[in-house]
Design an enzyme around this catalytic site. Structure first.
Site, PDB file in Angstrom:
ATOM      1  N   GLU B 220     -13.527  13.419 -13.930  1.00 22.12           N
ATOM      2  CA  GLU B 220     -12.238  12.492 -14.219  1.00 22.12           C
ATOM      3  C   GLU B 220     -11.962  12.758 -15.793  1.00 22.12           C
ATOM      4  OE1 GLU B 220     -13.776   8.909 -12.767  1.00 22.12           O
ATOM      5  OE2 GLU B 220     -14.305   8.201 -14.677  1.00 22.12           O
ATOM      6  N   HIS B 258     -12.610   2.804 -15.412  1.00 25.67           N
ATOM      7  CA  HIS B 258     -13.976   3.338 -15.982  1.00 25.67           C
ATOM      8  C   HIS B 258     -13.965   3.549 -17.532  1.00 25.67           C
ATOM      9  CE1 HIS B 258     -14.987   5.636 -12.299  1.00 25.67           C
ATOM     10  NE2 HIS B 258     -15.240   4.461 -12.014  1.00 25.67           N
TER      11      HIS B 258
END
Lengths: 406, 302
Positions: B220, B258
């Protein structure tokens, strides 16, 4: 709610300039003398106390204050005042007024406080920053002789003007590193002594407050030979806020997206974007991927929203309410991978939530995982106009198509 | 052979009596995992019972490891105490510590990671779903499930999966299993900026593992770990690798859930990562729906 659950409440917690200066003061980081004022009388009193020409600065988080315009027509959120009376006059024109800058959007931000500081004569502007460095699992200091400008451009065009120093994760900042950095910045003689002290104290502040970044831009040398932090940007490690009530107290909710504030109260992770397809997903990675796939099929995501692993009815209801408070939203994609949780329970939660907030725009639901067949049946027999999707691909295409039709 | 853990690996749970820890300890026991001990300070001597399993609870990790032969710990301890829990498992000389906890202060992890240098313990996570080596039974029963992943979505087989995200991992695993392809081990390395094990570390293990024939890597936005992994794959990896990078549509400067998922200073963009992966000969899935199919095509199975 346990204290560490606060983390999602602070996606990007910022503080005001005057609060940054207060932190500097507490840790002995040299900065421009001055204080914050909430009234014009206070502004005049501070200017009188300083007994020097002053600068009056509107306190909002957004940048571009100097070039901004107040809705009352007054131009500029930063002004030099030659007398206490003039400082008072500027303060009266800023306080209680709405300042519009290129970063605030057309609605602007209400100015509740101004900073009144000594107007310093700048001989040279430098750049200095400390950051948590994921590449080294430690800390890095970045310093440059080119201050007051965008450091990313300096890094790109004249990388030789940037000095870097890695700080040991447990030893911390060492004096010799301060001398090396001072030398790289051309700070010699008495300025070197000032620099080493300033850098060491700033590192102490950085660690003590659990900052993820402190950037001083510019760090200035005044014409009378003082080194001081003139403007600063702080980023805090959200995960560590539970042990810093003094930092949490600096939070100014009026500076934040009200939808993000509302989401944080339900422990939802929401970030508003400028598209028209809202998404509601469990898990941060899947939430990002859902935005990506909407974009891939020609749609525009309206938000990032992670409801966490559970996706309870209460959370989904709160999430729908937040999504629908965004007037731009024209369709919703719910994407839940029911790993541990039963998809049928999730489906019932989604239906109950959809009924409670009476959704009138296209709603596509994609469930996958545990007991998915029952979940899909529950959705299809709900009597609600829910479009059920089999795969994430299918879901994204369905919501994009539904918006084209409507 | 799988990597890191096998169905025989004996694990202990730090924080077994907490809500989160006990729920997932029970699921691991149901899955057939060799969960042999729990640790909760002050509750030593108690027994954690579930469906006929009796798991002894200890006050310290050292005691638990010594008395039960556990070599791996899974940590469900709340963030303020999690770094200390990691260091306790290092001190006890365990092979592996898997930190599930989300929200550990970065400075705590920086210090813990520095303190682990030279120790024999590998850390996975924090802020991760853990890892699963599927078993040979029905719905992969009898495997080693460490953490919070749903066990039944797995299938024993020959694909290695490594990821920074939880649910996106389940998505990939489920796509594989639904198509009849099983996994050797699925490793969630976690979404924090400072973690114990990188994509690269796991890729090296998969490359050496004779049972792993192909690899899915899920990354990511944020940092440069995927780029480093890609450079290594280009020079060293003998096996087909497919990848997906989440966050192509994420705005710069915003943390996407996150702690580590942020594009800052023009670094860590999905576009840069995808370019590096493609340059390394890795097949990149265009959408998250296509992760398994992309691998199967690249692997010559579809």
């Amino acid at each position: 709610m346990s204290p560490y659950k606060l983390r999602s409440a602070f996606q990007t917690m910022n503080i005001h300039e005057y609060q940054a200066r207060e932190l500097f003061g507490k840790f002995g980081v040299a900065t421009q003398p001055g204080r914050v004022a909430s009234t014009e009388e206070e502004a005049e009193a501070i200017a009188t106390e300083l007994a020097k020409p002053t600068v009056v600065k509107a306190q909002i988080h957004a940048g571009g204050r100097g070039k901004g315009t107040f809705k009352n027509g007054f131009k500029g959120g930063v002004h030099l005042a030659s007398s206490p009376a003039e400082a008072r006059d500027f303060a009266s024109k800023m306080l209680g007024q709405t300042l519009v800058t290129h970063q605030t959007g057309p609605e602007g931000k209400l100015v509740g406080k101004v900073f009144v500081g000594e107007a310093v004569d700048i001989a040279k502007e430098l750049y200095f920053a400390i950051l948590q460095d994921r590449a080294t699992s430690g800390y890095t200091i970045i310093a440059s002789t080119e201050g007051g400008v965008n450091i990313e451009e300096v890094a790109e065009h004249t990388p030789e003007k940037i000095a870097r120093e890695h700080i040991h994760p447990t030893l911390g900042f060492q004096s010799y590193q301060g001398r090396k950095l001072a030398a790289a910045l051309g700070l010699r003689g008495p300025l070197m002594t000032q620099a080493v002290k300033l850098f060491a104290n700033l590192f102490k502040l950085f660690l003590s407050a659990d900052c993820s970044m402190v950037e001083i831009n510019p760090l200035v040398i005044t014409t009378d030979g003082r080194l001081m932090a003139l403007d600063a940007k702080f980023n805090f490690d959200d995960n560590a806020l539970f042990r810093h009530p003094e930092i949490v107290a600096m939070r100014d909710k009026s500076e934040e997206d009200p939808r993000e504030v509302a989401a944080s109260e339900f422990n939802l992770n929401y970030i508003g974007l400028d598209g028209n397809i809202a998404c509601l997903v469990n898990g941060a990675g899947l939430a990002m991927a859902t935005m990506d796939i909407i974009q891939h099929y020609g749609g525009k995501p309206a938000n990032f929203l992670d409801v966490g692993g559970g996706a309870s009815k209460e959370q989904v209801t709160a999430a729908f309410k937040i999504i629908l408070s965004d007037a731009a939203v024209q369709g919703i994609l719910v994407n839940i991978f029911g790993g541990i949780m039963d998809c049928d329970i999730i489906a019932n939660g989604v239906i109950a939530a959809a009924k409670e907030v009476s959704i009138k725009i296209p709603l596509v639901v994609r469930l996958e995982g545990n007991n998915v067949a029952a979940g899909k049946k529950t959705l299809s027999t709900s009597g609600l106009a829910i479009l059920s999707a089999d795969t994430l691909d299918d879901a994204a295409q369905k919501i994009v198509a539904a918006l084209k039709k409507s | 052979m799988a990597i890191l853990v096998t169905p025989q690996t004996r694990i202990l749970v730090q924080g077994i009596t907490g809500d989160f820890g006990s729920r997932h300890a029970k699921l691991s026991l149901d899955y057939g995992t060799q969960l042999v001990a729990g640790v909760t300070p002050g509750k030593g001597g108690q027994v954690f019972e579930h469906n006929g399993h009796k798991v002894p609870v200890f006050d310290t990790v050292a005691e638990a490891a010594k008395q039960t032969g556990a070599t791996v710990s899974v940590i469900f301890v709340p963030p303020p105490f999690a770094a200390d829990a990691i260091l306790e498992s290092v001190d006890a000389g365990l092979d592996l510590a898997v930190a599930i906890t989300e929200g550990i202060p970065v400075n705590d992890m920086v210090r813990a990671k520095a303190a682990m240098v030279g120790s024999k313990t590998r850390l996975i996570g924090p802020n991760c779903p853990g890892l699963v080596t599927p078993g040979a039974g029905k719905d992969s029963h009898g495997g080693c499930r460490i953490g919070i992943a749903p066990g039944y979505i797995h299938k024993r087989g020959n694909v290695g999966v490594v990821s920074r995200s939880g649910t996106l991992t389940y998505e990939a695993v489920w796509q594989l299993t639904s198509r009849g392809y099983g996994q050797t081990t699925c490793v969630g390395i976690g979404g924090d900026p400072v973690n114990g094990t990188s994509h690269l570390d796991v890729l090296k293990m998969f490359n050496e593992d004779p049972e792993t024939e192909a690899i899915i890597m899920i990354g990511e936005i944020g940092g440069e770990a995927e780029e480093q992994a890609a450079a290594w794959v280009k020079a060293n990896c003998k096996k087909p690798v497919a990848a997906f990078i989440a966050g192509a549509s994420a705005p710069p400067g915003r943390r996407m859930g996150h702690a580590g998922a942020i594009v800052s200073g023009g670094k860590g963009t999905a576009a840069a990562k995808i370019a590096a992966l493609k340059d390394a000969g890795i097949a990149v899935a265009v959408t998250p729906s296509a992760m398994a199919d992309t691998l199967l095509r690249h692997w010559g199975k579809a």
